[in-house]
Scaffold this active site. Sequence first.
Site, PDB file in Angstrom:
ATOM      1  N   HIS A  47      15.575  -6.057   9.525  1.00 26.53           N
ATOM      2  CA  HIS A  47      16.342  -4.994   8.917  1.00 26.53           C
ATOM      3  C   HIS A  47      15.828  -4.416   7.615  1.00 26.53           C
ATOM      4  O   HIS A  47      16.357  -3.820   6.745  1.00 26.53           O
ATOM      5  CB  HIS A  47      17.671  -5.328   8.515  1.00 26.53           C
TER       6      HIS A  47
ATOM      7  N   SER B 156      -3.654  14.656  -4.186  1.00 23.75           N
ATOM      8  CA  SER B 156      -2.747  15.662  -4.051  1.00 23.75           C
ATOM      9  C   SER B 156      -3.523  17.110  -4.672  1.00 23.75           C
ATOM     10  O   SER B 156      -4.167  16.807  -5.650  1.00 23.75           O
ATOM     11  CB  SER B 156      -1.523  15.217  -4.994  1.00 23.75           C
TER      12      SER B 156
ATOM     13  N   LYS C  16      -2.359  10.761  -7.304  1.00 22.19           N
ATOM     14  CA  LYS C  16      -1.868  10.579  -5.849  1.00 22.19           C
ATOM     15  C   LYS C  16      -2.886   9.992  -5.114  1.00 22.19           C
ATOM     16  O   LYS C  16      -4.341  10.447  -5.276  1.00 22.19           O
ATOM     17  CB  LYS C  16      -1.140  11.688  -5.396  1.00 22.19           C
TER      18      LYS C  16
ATOM     19  N   GLU D 244       0.019   8.421   8.326  1.00 17.21           N
ATOM     20  CA  GLU D 244       1.123   9.570   8.783  1.00 17.21           C
ATOM     21  C   GLU D 244       0.718  10.393   9.699  1.00 17.21           C
ATOM     22  O   GLU D 244       1.762  10.999  10.603  1.00 17.21           O
ATOM     23  CB  GLU D 244       1.420  10.347   7.376  1.00 17.21           C
TER      24      GLU D 244
END
Length: 459
Positions: free
Chosen positions: A156, A277, A283, A290
């Site tokens: 979970h 970024s 970043k 992704e």
Amino acid sequence: MAQLWGGRFTKKTDQMVYDFNASIGFDRRLYRQDIEGSMAHVKMLAKQKILTEEERDRILQGLSGILADVEDGSLPITKEYEDIHSFVEANLIDRIGDAGKKLHTGRSRNDQVALDMKLYVREEVQKTEELLTDLLKVILHIMEENLDTIMPGFTHLQKAQPITLAHHMGAYYEMFRRDRSRLADIYERMNVCPLGSGALAGTTYPLDRDYTAELLGFSGATLNSMDSVSDRDYVIEYLSALSTIMMHLSRFSEEIIIWNSNEYQFVEIDDAYSTGSSIMPQKKNPDIAELVRGKTGRVYGALMSMLTTMKGIPLAYNKDMQEDKEMAFDAMDTVNACLPLFTGMLGTMKFQISVMERSAKRGFTNATDAADYLVNHGVPFRDAHGIVGRLVLTCIEKECALDDLTLDEYQAISPVFEEDIYEAISMKTCVEKRLTKGAPGKGAMLEAIAIYKKELGCE
């Protein structure tokens, strides 16, 4: 318009109809399979005395020339041809004359395209299997290097019990191992040759279909000509296997994305597999993970498209089946691009070992072992569960781990605890005493690794 038909027609095909019907825009990638299938067919025709040896040799020479010219770019595959079959045959006739018109003896475009697609998918299955093997080797290396790397196991998305990084990676090894096995099953089941089935009912020519199958590396010829030209189960099975591979890659990517976050900091993705970024200079984004996660839906779409296309088609061949290619090709390309990128990202990723172990301690992952300690000292499990729950509440209030409580604090909740509780709940003990087959203990992991190495031939 270069077509393989037209004798019974009195009007020219409308250009819009021709364009809508044509497949040359996407089946051009089957040029090599089409030529190889034609070569095998011609050799068989000569063996059966349907063609002379001279005709065979002229046709083979012409086909070899076409293949060479396509591959070196001197013969472009253009849209003036309806499909790849008409491109090959028209160019063959241009080069060798009337002998080229005999190429199509004893076959139809129906069994021809069935063969082309099968040859292509067979190669793609092998390619995907090789890429999966590369990934499995990287996972196996990480497992061997991290038998003692403690980390939290989750259910979970909550920290549950301590495991090792080797054990966690082993779960993904099993997933991709099954994927590899599925590809082997697909290859074996699809490896029968449809050529010689004709349009649907075979042919009156005395073809030797087993000889053609042998020339093309198949295990044999198909046994029903109607099924041969209308079967696309192997495409569906392969797309299903690709979808499962992408699902596994997506799950893995999701965890890497989470582990790479500032909150977890379990891993650092190599600069070569990250991006920055345009506005935020701090970043470092996990774009490959992704994108792999995002492209999974694209592969699922190809599978659903193929299932939907095939669901209402009566026997035998129907033009709907031309839709077996575009999205399927895209899915194959997608998976065969994702696998090496993901493998490279994983192989260069740095694991933050100390952060992982600290996270396991702070997540009370040894709570079950504390309860087991009490049970081994005569406390009923349900009572032990409640006692350890109170210990966890104490730790939450004090913002510490179970390992950090004093013996007095343990005994204030249950006098059963003794000094050996610390050894019983150490991360190392929690992992190493789990030695059942498939567990994270080193003995069990070494047993699994030995099996994996044998399967991959890297003992």
